[in-house]
Scaffold this active site. Sequence first.
Site, short mmCIF file in Angstrom:
data_model
loop_
_atom_site.label_atom_id
_atom_site.label_comp_id
_atom_site.label_asym_id
_atom_site.label_seq_id
_atom_site.Cartn_x
_atom_site.Cartn_y
_atom_site.Cartn_z
N THR A 16 -26.82 -37.46 22.79
CA THR A 16 -28.00 -36.65 23.56
C THR A 16 -27.26 -35.19 23.56
O THR A 16 -28.39 -34.24 23.65
CB THR A 16 -27.94 -37.04 24.98
OG1 THR A 16 -28.48 -38.39 25.23
CG2 THR A 16 -28.57 -36.15 25.91
N SER A 63 -25.43 -43.14 20.04
CA SER A 63 -24.19 -43.70 19.99
C SER A 63 -24.31 -45.24 20.29
O SER A 63 -23.37 -45.96 20.16
CB SER A 63 -23.06 -43.31 20.70
OG SER A 63 -23.41 -43.50 22.29
C1 SIN Z 1 -26.18 -40.01 25.55
O1 SIN Z 1 -25.42 -39.45 24.78
O2 SIN Z 1 -26.23 -39.64 26.85
C2 SIN Z 1 -27.16 -41.31 25.38
C3 SIN Z 1 -27.60 -41.35 23.85
C4 SIN Z 1 -26.15 -41.70 23.16
O3 SIN Z 1 -25.38 -42.36 23.56
O4 SIN Z 1 -26.17 -41.60 22.11
#
Ligand code: SIN
Length: 330
Positions: A16, A63
């Site tokens: 994110t 992720s």
């Molecule tokens: C995030 O980063 O908060 C959610 C998406 C991810 O883990 O890539």
Amino acid sequence: MAQVKPKVAILATGGTIAGSANSELATTGYKAGVLGIDVLVKAVPELKNLADITGEQIANIDSSNMTNEIWLKLAKRCNELLSKVDGIVITHGTDTMEETAFFLSLVLKSDKPVVLVGAMRPATAMSADGPKNLYNAVALAANPSAKGKGVMVAMNDKILSARGVVKTHTLNLDAFSSPDFGDLGYIVDGKAFFYNNATKAHTKDTPFDISKITNLPKVDILYSYSNDGNAVAAKALFANGTKGIIVAGSGAGSIHEDQKNALKELMKQGLKVVVSSRVVSGRVAISDRDKELGFISAEDLNPQKARVLFMLALIKTNNTQEIQDYFLKY
Ligand code: SIN
């Protein structure tokens, strides 16, 4: 004379913090892992006051799609860089950040700081948290007092150890805590304040060498719940090549009897089983009878972290007692 700044390498993997949405108001429904490392660094010009920065893109993913291959690539690159820089920052999605942090804390061979950082709001959001988190992470990686602290997570002004950190909220900015041990400390205005140390051995004090490894043994997680139907899943996973199963047991590691009976049969055929708990904190307590049957205790590691250590233990040994010893030690 110009002051020599610490060298910090930033390795980007997506998440994110590199996410982009159509609207400034959107904090859900966006795409994670879109923006490149150059864009993230450019958004925080103050980074250059903290350190000499280099950036590298290792992956650009959400992720939740993290793989063993990316972990190995990331870990090998960190081990190469750690002899040349003062610290490393890894930008990462928050969903599996605790797993990557724990993996790295078991396989990196250095006492220099390695700091994982992410964001709960995409880079395009009003009040995005990524830039401040990134600033804090670089400040921490550049800080000599972070030497020896191992792999850390810097989120929402907190410093958390790789072993202790857990994502404990789905959406809040304050999404990470260390339910069992407390956080390591805080970052305030770019200064790190430590109040705790990681107590278990990590980084250069572990025996796990991934320098020649190209994949990891297949380990999966089974969840326990009322009216459990997972005996089916256990058999299917074993038939599909799974070498080890982590049970996310109820309470202090209880397993529904249908699931336990299936696991006992599979253990006779070579499956190794580690018992963890779906409860957010505390250690599991498995009976002497279950130990005799070959069930291994994950101690206080949650299922997703137990999976990481289990894969590395299986590279070293297939002996139940030796695997148990790894769980006691790390
Ligand atoms: C995030 O980063 O908060 C959610 C998406 C991810 O883990 O890539």
